[in-house]
Design a protein around this motif. Structure first.
Motif, short mmCIF file in Angstrom:
data_model
loop_
_atom_site.label_atom_id
_atom_site.label_comp_id
_atom_site.label_asym_id
_atom_site.label_seq_id
_atom_site.Cartn_x
_atom_site.Cartn_y
_atom_site.Cartn_z
N ASN A 79 0.82 -1.21 0.00
CA ASN A 79 0.00 0.00 0.00
C ASN A 79 0.85 1.27 0.00
O ASN A 79 0.56 2.25 0.69
CB ASN A 79 -0.96 0.01 1.20
CG ASN A 79 -2.09 1.02 1.03
OD1 ASN A 79 -2.54 1.27 -0.09
ND2 ASN A 79 -2.54 1.60 2.12
N LEU A 80 1.93 1.25 -0.80
CA LEU A 80 2.80 2.42 -0.94
C LEU A 80 2.27 3.25 -2.10
O LEU A 80 2.51 2.95 -3.27
CB LEU A 80 4.24 1.97 -1.18
CG LEU A 80 4.88 1.21 -0.01
CD1 LEU A 80 6.20 0.58 -0.44
CD2 LEU A 80 5.09 2.13 1.18
N ARG A 81 1.58 4.33 -1.77
CA ARG A 81 0.85 5.11 -2.76
C ARG A 81 1.67 6.29 -3.28
O ARG A 81 2.62 6.73 -2.66
CB ARG A 81 -0.46 5.63 -2.16
CG ARG A 81 -1.40 4.52 -1.74
CD ARG A 81 -2.58 5.05 -0.95
NE ARG A 81 -3.50 3.97 -0.62
CZ ARG A 81 -4.53 3.61 -1.39
NH1 ARG A 81 -4.77 4.26 -2.51
NH2 ARG A 81 -5.31 2.62 -1.03
N GLY A 82 1.24 6.79 -4.45
CA GLY A 82 1.81 8.02 -4.97
C GLY A 82 3.23 7.89 -5.49
O GLY A 82 3.96 8.88 -5.55
N GLY A 83 3.63 6.69 -5.87
CA GLY A 83 4.95 6.51 -6.45
C GLY A 83 5.03 7.05 -7.86
O GLY A 83 4.01 7.18 -8.55
N HIS A 84 6.25 7.36 -8.32
CA HIS A 84 6.38 7.87 -9.68
C HIS A 84 7.10 6.85 -10.57
O HIS A 84 8.09 6.23 -10.18
CB HIS A 84 7.06 9.24 -9.73
CG HIS A 84 8.37 9.35 -9.01
ND1 HIS A 84 8.47 9.65 -7.67
CD2 HIS A 84 9.64 9.21 -9.45
CE1 HIS A 84 9.74 9.69 -7.32
NE2 HIS A 84 10.47 9.42 -8.39
N LEU A 85 6.55 6.71 -11.75
CA LEU A 85 7.04 5.82 -12.80
C LEU A 85 7.58 6.71 -13.91
O LEU A 85 6.81 7.42 -14.56
CB LEU A 85 5.88 4.95 -13.29
CG LEU A 85 6.05 4.07 -14.52
CD1 LEU A 85 7.05 2.96 -14.26
CD2 LEU A 85 4.70 3.47 -14.91
N ILE A 86 8.89 6.70 -14.12
CA ILE A 86 9.51 7.65 -15.04
C ILE A 86 10.12 6.92 -16.23
O ILE A 86 10.96 6.03 -16.07
CB ILE A 86 10.61 8.48 -14.34
CG1 ILE A 86 10.04 9.19 -13.11
CG2 ILE A 86 11.20 9.49 -15.32
CD1 ILE A 86 8.99 10.23 -13.39
N LYS A 87 9.69 7.33 -17.43
CA LYS A 87 10.25 6.78 -18.67
C LYS A 87 11.44 7.65 -19.08
O LYS A 87 11.27 8.80 -19.47
CB LYS A 87 9.20 6.77 -19.78
CG LYS A 87 7.98 5.90 -19.47
CD LYS A 87 7.03 5.86 -20.67
CE LYS A 87 6.39 7.21 -20.90
NZ LYS A 87 6.29 7.57 -22.31
#
Length: 271
Positions: free
Chosen positions: A57-65
């Motif tokens: 439940n680790l929310r608000g993560g960023h996925l960067i291309k």
């Protein structure tokens, strides 16, 4: 009175050539690939990392291309933990950045991103365009837009950097800048590109300034090397800035910070 907010751990997934990697931020150049310094290449898929974050439940993560060739990998991660739409707001899941513009932003939200993160689109010719920010904010909604003000230090100020942090724009990170930008977005993401991937400590002065200046949720990334850095960011920013760990983290091949420690901290913060 409400519970005082504390800085929390925000997870990340950095994609390069379709793989999850940890890269020294200032070495990523389109013109000279030989300068690239990579700290870690994962054997697990982007979806595996997204499922790990979802499980805890680790929310608000960023996925960067980081560059081309990452769309399928990004969709794999978004499918593994799509943002849920409740009361017209996206919650949980992952935010996506890297090449986001007016033409593709909606499609990434439709693919499961909770929010889109934008930098380069706002700087045609490396000059900030308020018109473009207004247009994108109207297009996707302020609550689903994150502005990335990742920066490099020049003399006594921080300048927003774009194109994998190689090109300096005409915009400084100041209170006035953040006040202006916050009218059109719901969060800030700030990579301190000069210390990104070096595991030599955070930019304490920048974190302090962000705590003083930011009026909306803000995530800082760059240099975190110890579990105590979360307490340091909490103290310097008065709980207003969250922290991302990268190359120092054991799930990214590091030996300085254990992921399970951060999970434990996150559960304590949620109680």
């Amino acid at each position: 009175m409400g519970k005082q907010r504390h800085s929390i751990f925000r997870p990340c997934i950095d994609l390069h050539e379709g793989q999850v990697k940890q890269i020294v931020g200032g070495t990523l150049s389109e013109n000279d690939p030989s300068t690239l310094k990579t700290n870690f290449v994962a054997s697990e898929s982007p979806g595996d990392f997204a499922r790990l974050y979802r499980r805890h439940n680790l929310r608000g993560g960023h996925l960067i291309k980081l560059g081309p060739g990452n769309d399928d990998a990004a969709k794999d991660a978004l499918a593994a933990w799509p943002g849920k739409l409740s009361a017209q707001k996206r919650e949980g899941g992952l935010q996506i950045g890297g090449g986001i513009n007016i033409d593709n932003a909606r499609s990434w939200l439709d693919s499961g991103a909770s929010k889109v993160i934008v930098t380069s689109f706002l700087f045609p010719g490396m000059k900030f365009s308020l018109d473009r920010l207004c247009e994108l904010s109207r297009h996707v909604g302020k609550d689903r837009l994150v502005v990335d003000v990742s920066c490099r230090r020049r003399n006594n100020e921080w300048i927003v950097a774009m194109n994998k942090w190689q090109d300096m724009t005409d915009l400084s990170v100041t209170k006035e800048t953040l006040d202006m930008l916050s009218q059109y977005c719901s969060e800030f993401l700030v990579h301190a590109a000069d210390v990104e991937g070096l595991c030599q400590g955070i930019d304490e002065e920048l974190v302090t300034k962000l705590g003083q200046w930011a009026t909306i949720p803000t995530t800082y990334a760059g240099g975190a090397k110890d579990i105590a850095d979360l307490d340091l960011v909490d103290r310097l920013s008065r709980g207003k800035v969250d922290l991302t760990y990268g190359s120092s983290l054991d799930i990214f091949g590091g030996n300085l910070v254990r992921f399970e420690q951060l999970v434990k901290r996150s559960k304590e913060d949620q109680e």
